[in-house]
Design an enzyme around this catalytic site. Sequence first.
Site, PDB file in Angstrom:
ATOM      1  N   ASP A  75      68.669  39.921  14.078  1.00  0.00           N
ATOM      2  CA  ASP A  75      68.025  38.599  14.341  1.00  0.00           C
ATOM      3  C   ASP A  75      66.656  38.693  13.474  1.00  0.00           C
ATOM      4  OD1 ASP A  75      67.986  36.161  15.830  1.00  0.00           O
ATOM      5  OD2 ASP A  75      65.848  36.898  15.973  1.00  0.00           O
ATOM      6  N   TYR A  80      59.246  35.225  10.542  1.00  0.00           N
ATOM      7  CA  TYR A  80      58.520  36.540  10.900  1.00  0.00           C
ATOM      8  C   TYR A  80      58.314  37.378   9.574  1.00  0.00           C
ATOM      9  CZ  TYR A  80      61.443  35.619  14.977  1.00  0.00           C
ATOM     10  OH  TYR A  80      62.221  34.818  16.056  1.00  0.00           O
ATOM     11  N   LYS A 109      66.246  31.942  10.621  1.00  0.00           N
ATOM     12  CA  LYS A 109      66.142  30.698  11.139  1.00  0.00           C
ATOM     13  C   LYS A 109      65.328  29.921  10.219  1.00  0.00           C
ATOM     14  CE  LYS A 109      65.607  33.077  15.806  1.00  0.00           C
ATOM     15  NZ  LYS A 109      64.852  34.604  15.144  1.00  0.00           N
ATOM     16  N   HIS A 142      64.700  26.761  14.098  1.00  0.00           N
ATOM     17  CA  HIS A 142      63.981  27.705  15.091  1.00  0.00           C
ATOM     18  C   HIS A 142      63.378  26.879  16.184  1.00  0.00           C
ATOM     19  CE1 HIS A 142      61.617  31.486  14.553  1.00  0.00           C
ATOM     20  NE2 HIS A 142      61.589  31.184  15.792  1.00  0.00           N
TER      21      HIS A 142
END
Length: 331
Positions: A75, A80, A109, A142
């Site tokens: 994931d 990120y 996402k 997201h």
Amino acid sequence: MLLFSVVILCLANNIAGYTAGKAPVLNLNDGWIMPTFGLGTWLGLDQNGGFAQVQDDSVEKAVEVAIDAGYRHIDTAALYNTEPQVGRAIQKKIDEGVILRGDVFVTTKLWNDQHAKEKVPEALKASLKKLNMDFVDLYLIHFPVGTYANNTPDSTDYLDTWRAMIEARAQGLAHSIGVSNFNAKQIDRLINETGVVPSVLQIELHLNLQQPELLQYCKERGITVMGYTPFGALFPSKAGPDAPPPRVDDPALSDIAKKYNKTVPQVVLRYLFELGAVPIPKSVNPKRIEENINIFDFRLSKHDKETLKRFDKNYRLTVIPEWANDPNYPF
Ligand SMILES: NC(=O)c1ccc[n+]([C@@H]2O[C@H](COP(=O)([O-])OP(=O)(O)OC[C@H]3O[C@@H](n4cnc5c(N)ncnc54)[C@H](OP(=O)(O)O)[C@@H]3O)[C@@H](O)[C@H]2O)c1
Ligand SMILES: *[C@@H]1O[C@H](CO)[C@@H](O)[C@H](O)[C@H]1NC(C)=O
Ligand SMILES: *[C@@H]1O[C@H](CO)[C@@H](O)[C@H](O)[C@H]1NC(C)=O
């Protein structure tokens, strides 16, 4: 006879040489399959409450260790900044002959500042470029709140974003599409207006936030639930002053863990799996990466699950007060 057995063995192991994953797979409502356990790759918050900066290749190393330990689901998210490391690690394991691209399920996402309809395919292509892949297995919105680059809510409607996600899937950029941090009403609206049921809902899910109604809602519609922040406030370092129990040394948890010869984190992850969710714990520590996925050789008793259910206090860690007045704020 011997030759025959070898052939069967190789088939059972996926094609000769390639190693099978540790977690069972499930069927998504769109016909694709997903391994029921994944590795999280968000580095979390720093001491000041901001996002921890990506400073080294710890995520790349973690993904390599995870694949060797039998993880087949990773994931990540544009937010990120770990997509390049995830991509490099997977490519390395493909080059080493440990996996084929088709053996590993990659989720990424769409961030909030790319909600405008025309931005969605570009954002996905940018993620694919960072991942060095020509498709992802799963692309998620997201958060239902669209924002400007400065993080304040914009006026985009997540319904238009969803229509662009449907289009991106039709182009083959993602096998499956879904949402994260949406509430039931918002998902209802997506379904009512487009007829396309999200394949996945990714939500915060742990002992203090078990979300039974939302899980039931998803079950009734064939939506697979991925559970993020699966440890919640289990570890003292992550528990705010108002966090309800339990901590990792809670006697009720230690007793259950001892009974199955498992660790408390393993019991927690197994419980979320038995609730029907796909846990995605994050770790960059090799020992803990291996520990976390080692939950598929035991089953919790009804009594132990009842004990664990009692820690549900509807206590949420991910709240964004700055967006609380936005009509699309989900919590
Ligand atoms: N969709 C969303 O909005 C959203 C929001 C949050 C998170 N997520 C996803 O969900 C993933 C997991 O959530 P999270 O990172 O917030 O929290 P988490 O997985 O519940 O907890 C991660 C923390 O637990 C530690 N840890 C991991 N395994 C351990 C073990 N066996 N024993 C002791 N400590 C352990 C990790 O440290 P070490 O690394 O040092 O082991 C890290 O500090 C994220 O990485 C991200 O992929 C999604
Ligand atoms: C969606 O449709 C269902 C069934 O017709 C209805 O009950 C529900 O109120 C609608 N929800 C939204 C948010 O449109
Ligand atoms: C308990 O678990 C540990 C670690 O997985 C293992 O080494 C040990 O053999 C197990 N003991 C029993 C009695 O199963």
